[in-house]
Design a protein around this motif. Sequence first.
Motif, PDB file in Angstrom:
ATOM      1  N   ASN A  21       0.812  -1.221   0.000  1.00  0.00           N
ATOM      2  CA  ASN A  21       0.000   0.000   0.000  1.00  0.00           C
ATOM      3  C   ASN A  21       0.837   1.259   0.000  1.00  0.00           C
ATOM      4  N   ARG A  22       2.149   1.127  -0.167  1.00  0.00           N
ATOM      5  CA  ARG A  22       3.025   2.294  -0.217  1.00  0.00           C
ATOM      6  C   ARG A  22       2.782   3.044  -1.528  1.00  0.00           C
ATOM      7  N   THR A  23       2.831   4.367  -1.477  1.00  0.00           N
ATOM      8  CA  THR A  23       2.649   5.188  -2.671  1.00  0.00           C
ATOM      9  C   THR A  23       3.996   5.370  -3.381  1.00  0.00           C
ATOM     10  N   ILE A  24       4.015   5.075  -4.668  1.00  0.00           N
ATOM     11  CA  ILE A  24       5.201   5.260  -5.495  1.00  0.00           C
ATOM     12  C   ILE A  24       4.970   6.509  -6.348  1.00  0.00           C
ATOM     13  N   TYR A  25       5.891   7.456  -6.255  1.00  0.00           N
ATOM     14  CA  TYR A  25       5.749   8.724  -6.978  1.00  0.00           C
ATOM     15  C   TYR A  25       6.452   8.638  -8.332  1.00  0.00           C
ATOM     16  N   LEU A  26       5.750   9.094  -9.373  1.00  0.00           N
ATOM     17  CA  LEU A  26       6.249   8.950 -10.738  1.00  0.00           C
ATOM     18  C   LEU A  26       6.348  10.301 -11.446  1.00  0.00           C
ATOM     19  N   ILE A  27       7.322  10.392 -12.346  1.00  0.00           N
ATOM     20  CA  ILE A  27       7.418  11.522 -13.281  1.00  0.00           C
ATOM     21  C   ILE A  27       7.348  10.927 -14.681  1.00  0.00           C
ATOM     22  N   ILE A  28       6.432  11.437 -15.503  1.00  0.00           N
ATOM     23  CA  ILE A  28       6.239  10.889 -16.850  1.00  0.00           C
ATOM     24  C   ILE A  28       6.451  11.975 -17.904  1.00  0.00           C
ATOM     25  N   THR A  29       6.595  11.539 -19.162  1.00  0.00           N
ATOM     26  CA  THR A  29       6.745  12.488 -20.266  1.00  0.00           C
ATOM     27  C   THR A  29       5.368  12.986 -20.703  1.00  0.00           C
ATOM     28  N   ARG A  30       5.349  14.172 -21.263  1.00  0.00           N
ATOM     29  CA  ARG A  30       4.088  14.761 -21.726  1.00  0.00           C
ATOM     30  C   ARG A  30       4.201  15.154 -23.200  1.00  0.00           C
ATOM     31  N   ASP A  31       3.060  15.564 -23.774  1.00  0.00           N
ATOM     32  CA  ASP A  31       3.034  16.015 -25.168  1.00  0.00           C
ATOM     33  C   ASP A  31       3.952  17.211 -25.368  1.00  0.00           C
ATOM     34  N   ALA A  32       4.465  17.327 -26.590  1.00  0.00           N
ATOM     35  CA  ALA A  32       5.379  18.425 -26.906  1.00  0.00           C
ATOM     36  C   ALA A  32       4.638  19.758 -26.888  1.00  0.00           C
ATOM     37  N   PRO A  33       5.256  20.794 -26.333  1.00  0.00           N
ATOM     38  CA  PRO A  33       4.645  22.125 -26.390  1.00  0.00           C
ATOM     39  C   PRO A  33       4.723  22.680 -27.811  1.00  0.00           C
ATOM     40  N   ASN A  34       3.811  23.575 -28.155  1.00  0.00           N
ATOM     41  CA  ASN A  34       3.822  24.192 -29.481  1.00  0.00           C
ATOM     42  C   ASN A  34       4.774  25.378 -29.519  1.00  0.00           C
ATOM     43  N   ILE A  35       5.378  25.582 -30.690  1.00  0.00           N
ATOM     44  CA  ILE A  35       6.232  26.746 -30.911  1.00  0.00           C
ATOM     45  C   ILE A  35       5.826  27.383 -32.242  1.00  0.00           C
ATOM     46  N   LYS A  36       6.254  28.625 -32.448  1.00  0.00           N
ATOM     47  CA  LYS A  36       5.983  29.293 -33.716  1.00  0.00           C
ATOM     48  C   LYS A  36       7.034  28.860 -34.738  1.00  0.00           C
ATOM     49  N   PHE A  37       6.552  28.487 -35.915  1.00  0.00           N
ATOM     50  CA  PHE A  37       7.459  28.005 -36.958  1.00  0.00           C
ATOM     51  C   PHE A  37       8.332  29.144 -37.450  1.00  0.00           C
TER      52      PHE A  37
END
Length: 253
Positions: free
Chosen positions: A99-115
């Motif tokens: 029942n221990r909580t495991i903390y995670l860091i995950i990848t996310r969608d790429a942010p948008n930039i101006k071309f």
Amino acid sequence: MGKFFDYLKTKTFRKNLIIAAVSIIAFLLFIFYSLGFYTHHGEGMPVPKLKGLSIGRAIELLEAEGLRYQINDSVYLIDKEPGIVVEQDPDPNTNVKANRTIYLIITRDAPNIKFPDIAGKTYLEVRSILNNYQLKVGDTSYVSDVARDVVISSAFGGNIILKGQQIPKGSRVDLVLGDGLGASEVDIPNLLGLNLNEARLSLLGSSLRLGEVSFEGSVIDSAGAKIIRQFPAISDTLNKVSIGTQIDVVLSN
């Protein structure tokens, strides 16, 4: 005061002192072992290695071990798709209780930039610009143009993309470049139905040369024979040739 010091020297005091010390030590040992028993000290299960797994697969492993999870943060990494575990706490193989909580860091969608503005720039310049914007060069193709290796147009996901439009970081950008032959290419003339003299004049006007001349069937009057085939011929994939190219013809009455 003297009686107090005399009492300290008696056997009764020493006996009481020993009893008190033993009692305190026994109490501390009792507390220590009781807490160990209550918390199952030294018992537990190793945390599975979750780094590199999709968040769905990571959750399956944790739930199978009776562990909980919490997504603490998300980060964008250009070389990883969204939803991949990149960090975990506690580390893999750390013993924890159920029942221990495991903390995670995950990848996310790429942010948008101006071309960025890349039109009219050379391929080498564009490759450097795209790299600075964390974009990648995709497929490259060439079209007839006087400028060699200069960007004529760019596309993302099959659609033309222009300066200032939003595009996700890490995207692949397809480029259309000039081949540098635009000034030295001409349209292939249609010689079918022309006689030999007419064909020569047409080729001369297009800065092309008459190549091999052959006849099909019995030809009595070559001057009156008409062209029935030419090489190269005009097609969907070929309509221009370099200046000076020779065109072979076949004539027949």
